[in-house]
Write an enzyme that holds these catalytic residues in place. Sequence first.
Site, PDB file in Angstrom:
ATOM      1  N   THR A 159       0.894  -1.158   0.000  1.00  0.00           N
ATOM      2  CA  THR A 159       0.000   0.000   0.000  1.00  0.00           C
ATOM      3  C   THR A 159       0.932   1.207   0.000  1.00  0.00           C
ATOM      4  O   THR A 159       2.027   1.137   0.579  1.00  0.00           O
ATOM      5  CB  THR A 159      -0.918   0.048   1.234  1.00  0.00           C
ATOM      6  OG1 THR A 159      -0.114   0.127   2.409  1.00  0.00           O
ATOM      7  CG2 THR A 159      -1.828  -1.179   1.322  1.00  0.00           C
ATOM      8  N   HIS A 160       0.548   2.249  -0.685  1.00  0.00           N
ATOM      9  CA  HIS A 160       1.432   3.417  -0.872  1.00  0.00           C
ATOM     10  C   HIS A 160       2.748   3.001  -1.530  1.00  0.00           C
ATOM     11  O   HIS A 160       3.778   3.654  -1.340  1.00  0.00           O
ATOM     12  CB  HIS A 160       1.706   4.134   0.456  1.00  0.00           C
ATOM     13  CG  HIS A 160       0.469   4.392   1.254  1.00  0.00           C
ATOM     14  ND1 HIS A 160      -0.228   5.575   1.200  1.00  0.00           N
ATOM     15  CD2 HIS A 160      -0.204   3.600   2.115  1.00  0.00           C
ATOM     16  CE1 HIS A 160      -1.295   5.503   2.008  1.00  0.00           C
ATOM     17  NE2 HIS A 160      -1.290   4.303   2.572  1.00  0.00           N
ATOM     18  N   SER A 281      17.269  -1.339 -27.284  1.00  0.00           N
ATOM     19  CA  SER A 281      17.620   0.058 -27.475  1.00  0.00           C
ATOM     20  C   SER A 281      18.598   0.156 -28.638  1.00  0.00           C
ATOM     21  O   SER A 281      19.415  -0.736 -28.853  1.00  0.00           O
ATOM     22  CB  SER A 281      18.262   0.606 -26.199  1.00  0.00           C
ATOM     23  OG  SER A 281      19.077   1.719 -26.506  1.00  0.00           O
ATOM     24  N   LYS A 287      19.976  -3.240 -23.197  1.00  0.00           N
ATOM     25  CA  LYS A 287      18.593  -2.948 -22.827  1.00  0.00           C
ATOM     26  C   LYS A 287      17.576  -3.954 -23.363  1.00  0.00           C
ATOM     27  O   LYS A 287      17.678  -4.457 -24.461  1.00  0.00           O
ATOM     28  CB  LYS A 287      18.200  -1.550 -23.353  1.00  0.00           C
ATOM     29  CG  LYS A 287      18.760  -0.394 -22.586  1.00  0.00           C
ATOM     30  CD  LYS A 287      18.461  -0.427 -21.090  1.00  0.00           C
ATOM     31  CE  LYS A 287      17.047  -0.007 -20.765  1.00  0.00           C
ATOM     32  NZ  LYS A 287      16.774   1.402 -21.019  1.00  0.00           N
ATOM     33  N   GLU A 294       4.221  -0.624 -21.545  1.00  0.00           N
ATOM     34  CA  GLU A 294       4.368   0.844 -21.597  1.00  0.00           C
ATOM     35  C   GLU A 294       3.432   1.450 -22.630  1.00  0.00           C
ATOM     36  O   GLU A 294       2.758   2.454 -22.379  1.00  0.00           O
ATOM     37  CB  GLU A 294       5.812   1.220 -21.946  1.00  0.00           C
ATOM     38  CG  GLU A 294       6.808   0.943 -20.852  1.00  0.00           C
ATOM     39  CD  GLU A 294       8.220   1.204 -21.341  1.00  0.00           C
ATOM     40  OE1 GLU A 294       8.644   2.363 -21.317  1.00  0.00           O
ATOM     41  OE2 GLU A 294       8.882   0.247 -21.763  1.00  0.00           O
ATOM     42  N   GLN A 326     -21.483  12.501 -37.523  1.00  0.00           N
ATOM     43  CA  GLN A 326     -20.535  11.808 -38.387  1.00  0.00           C
ATOM     44  C   GLN A 326     -19.177  11.684 -37.685  1.00  0.00           C
ATOM     45  O   GLN A 326     -18.398  10.786 -37.988  1.00  0.00           O
ATOM     46  CB  GLN A 326     -20.389  12.582 -39.705  1.00  0.00           C
ATOM     47  CG  GLN A 326     -19.493  11.913 -40.712  1.00  0.00           C
ATOM     48  CD  GLN A 326     -19.714  12.461 -42.109  1.00  0.00           C
ATOM     49  OE1 GLN A 326     -20.743  12.222 -42.734  1.00  0.00           O
ATOM     50  NE2 GLN A 326     -18.761  13.228 -42.595  1.00  0.00           N
TER      51      GLN A 326
HETATM   52  N1  ARG Z   1     -22.348   9.972 -43.113  1.00  0.00           N
HETATM   53  C1  ARG Z   1     -23.393  10.353 -42.240  1.00  0.00           C
HETATM   54  C2  ARG Z   1     -23.019  10.057 -40.788  1.00  0.00           C
HETATM   55  O1  ARG Z   1     -22.050   9.456 -40.591  1.00  0.00           O
HETATM   56  C3  ARG Z   1     -24.637   9.625 -42.609  1.00  0.00           C
HETATM   57  C4  ARG Z   1     -25.911  10.339 -42.260  1.00  0.00           C
HETATM   58  C5  ARG Z   1     -25.980  11.602 -43.003  1.00  0.00           C
HETATM   59  N2  ARG Z   1     -27.294  12.144 -43.070  1.00  0.00           N
HETATM   60  C6  ARG Z   1     -27.529  13.278 -43.674  1.00  0.00           C
HETATM   61  N3  ARG Z   1     -28.723  13.660 -43.769  1.00  0.00           N
HETATM   62  N4  ARG Z   1     -26.554  14.007 -44.106  1.00  0.00           N
HETATM   63  O2  ARG Z   1     -23.687  10.438 -39.864  1.00  0.00           O
END
Ligand code: ARG
Length: 462
Positions: A159-160, A281, A287, A294, A326
């Site tokens: 702990t710690h 390395s 190394k 990591e 989107q």
């Molecule tokens: N490529 C668009 C998205 O990823 C699809 C829907 C787009 N709809 C629209 N009315 N422009 O969300």
Amino acid sequence: MSSQTQYTWDGCFDEPVSDLVKRYTASVDFDQRMWRQDIRGSLAHARMLARQGILSAQDFADIERGMATIAAEIEAGDFVWSLAQEDVHLNIEKRLTALVGDAGKRLHTGRSRNDQVATDLRLYLRDATDGILALLREFQTALLTLAEREAATPMPGFTHLQVAQPVTFGHHLLAYFEMFARDVERFADCRKRINRLPLGAAALAGTTYPIDREFVARELGFEGVCLNSLDAVSDRDFAIEFCAACALVMTHISRLSEELVLWMNPRMGFIRIADRFCTGSSIMPQKKNPDVPELARGKTGRVYGHLTALLTLMKGQPLAYNKDNQEDKEPLFDAVDTVIDTLRIFADMVGTGITVKAGAMAAALTQGFATATDLADYLVKKGLPFRDAHAVVGGTVKAAEQKGVDLSALSLAELQAFSSLMTEDVFAVLTVEGSLAARKHIGGTAPEQVRAAIAAARQRMA
Ligand code: ARG
């Protein structure tokens, strides 16, 4: 159609969209990865339209045939993705129409890209969830295998980051098993909310055709339909939850990684990680670096970033669909790739790539007075109140420290100078083995309890 029409949707436009805007608004470069889900969703939609008499049987047969060709083309790498067609949906629809004519143009009846993309994303994340769940189980199995091998191997519990009490290495690994068991629960729970069908919501308000949403839901394996059309096209809670579950998986991986790196440092020297998970390395010939843990620790940050991006993406959006959404795909795809690759490597590394150096763990236990609490408990059992026992042992530790030895190396006479309650049987509690064996309740570190916990864990996974 006017002669300048270049898009599926620009019938009312006075001038072509600028090239820069075209590039800015297109998503095909990244959303093409959802092509399988897009075709699957379209086929279920078309089948429903045909069943409802909205589409002819011939049209549906043409659509099925066209989609089979498109799938084969994409699979073979022969499909030409075009920026002019903006996204995966329009690319596939355009090709379908080129292949089968009017039936392709009828596919979008009663549907919008808004409910289409929401459906594709849910199908994609459902598949990803199933993949991640399988990998989590694989990784848990690897943890159990190693834990079983090391069920009785003593190491200092910290702990710690200071020596606290002896634990077994198996017990320590089971702590991680529990974290990943919660991750499994989280993904399984999140899957329920992913698994709802948006199709039928169309652009936002529903559609005027006599559609059968329940049928489409069953076709696509959804547990039910989204119950409000506005919510159906604009909800991305499921995506945020999914990403939050990914972020927590990475948190757990990152904590384990931190320990692996520490354990591999020669000052501790508790483990060796097989060379196939390390790198060297370019300047220091001696190394061998624990790059995998990591890097996993580092990659945790990008998944946290994706979660923040998704939360921020949603916070200011009015109903219903907005193009902002989107932007949900790239963070999600990267979170999926990161978690899947990381779990794959970790399942292999923990299952086959870690050698435990029990001698170094035991040696570390001779420093730091790991059995001091056991001595206090011993005195309590002989009638001393715990706070007094705590003080007595504090003095005893100080004396041992000055002498440069462990508590178990003090003579009975030396011990009795602190409390006459200590008798010959005290040495049994001062050993690491005695300390471990005494913690034999559920969740404790006694080797027999660790073995029982491993057996119970296997049952839980079955
Ligand atoms: N490529 C668009 C998205 O990823 C699809 C829907 C787009 N709809 C629209 N009315 N422009 O969300």
